[in-house]
Design a protein around this motif. Structure first.
Motif, PDB file in Angstrom:
ATOM      1  N   ALA A  72      54.149   0.788 -40.173  1.00  0.00           N
ATOM      2  CA  ALA A  72      52.833   0.216 -40.501  1.00  0.00           C
ATOM      3  C   ALA A  72      51.763   1.288 -40.502  1.00  0.00           C
ATOM      4  CB  ALA A  72      52.490  -0.891 -39.514  1.00  0.00           C
ATOM      5  N   ASN A  73      51.822   2.215 -39.539  1.00  0.00           N
ATOM      6  CA  ASN A  73      50.826   3.288 -39.494  1.00  0.00           C
ATOM      7  C   ASN A  73      50.979   4.242 -40.662  1.00  0.00           C
ATOM      8  OD1 ASN A  73      49.500   2.403 -37.222  1.00  0.00           O
ATOM      9  ND2 ASN A  73      50.845   3.527 -35.833  1.00  0.00           N
TER      10      ASN A  73
ATOM     11  N   MET B  14      52.123   3.467 -43.627  1.00  0.00           N
ATOM     12  CA  MET B  14      51.682   2.762 -44.834  1.00  0.00           C
ATOM     13  C   MET B  14      50.160   2.682 -44.914  1.00  0.00           C
ATOM     14  SD  MET B  14      54.588  -0.195 -45.101  1.00  0.00           S
ATOM     15  CE  MET B  14      53.793  -1.054 -46.408  1.00  0.00           C
ATOM     16  N   LYS B  15      49.491   2.615 -43.758  1.00  0.00           N
ATOM     17  CA  LYS B  15      48.027   2.584 -43.743  1.00  0.00           C
ATOM     18  C   LYS B  15      47.443   3.930 -44.109  1.00  0.00           C
ATOM     19  CE  LYS B  15      47.230  -0.487 -39.906  1.00  0.00           C
ATOM     20  NZ  LYS B  15      46.513  -0.564 -38.645  1.00  0.00           N
ATOM     21  N   GLY B  16      48.150   4.987 -43.782  1.00  0.00           N
ATOM     22  CA  GLY B  16      47.647   6.322 -44.052  1.00  0.00           C
ATOM     23  C   GLY B  16      46.904   6.917 -42.874  1.00  0.00           C
ATOM     24  N   ASP B  17      46.969   6.291 -41.716  1.00  0.00           N
ATOM     25  CA  ASP B  17      46.280   6.812 -40.518  1.00  0.00           C
ATOM     26  C   ASP B  17      47.080   7.890 -39.851  1.00  0.00           C
ATOM     27  OD1 ASP B  17      44.250   5.080 -40.963  1.00  0.00           O
ATOM     28  OD2 ASP B  17      44.965   3.573 -39.548  1.00  0.00           O
TER      29      ASP B  17
END
Length: 67
Positions: free
Chosen positions: A61-62, A64-67
């Protein structure tokens, strides 16, 4: 199908919409009742047969968010 003629009648529009929902449920199905608990994730496997855990899902998830 002429959509203008379809939506002139509420009943035909309702039957058309019910058919769309029926098709979606038939194709996708219902979610299992244990889908909201974390124990369901612990028993799931990915396409390669490796068990999926919460840490891997959080990492994905992180990413995919780009964070």
């Amino acid at each position: 199908m002429p959509f203008r003629k379809l939506f002139l009648s509420r009943w035909s529009a309702l039957l058309w919409a019910a058919g769309i929902v029926w098709t979606a449920v038939d194709v996708v199905g219902f979610a299992p009742s244990t889908a909201t608990s974390n124990t369901a994730v612990a028993n799931e496997t990915d396409a390669t047969g490796i068990e999926v855990n919460s840490a891997d899902l959080a990492l994905l998830a992180n990413v995919m968010k780009g964070d």
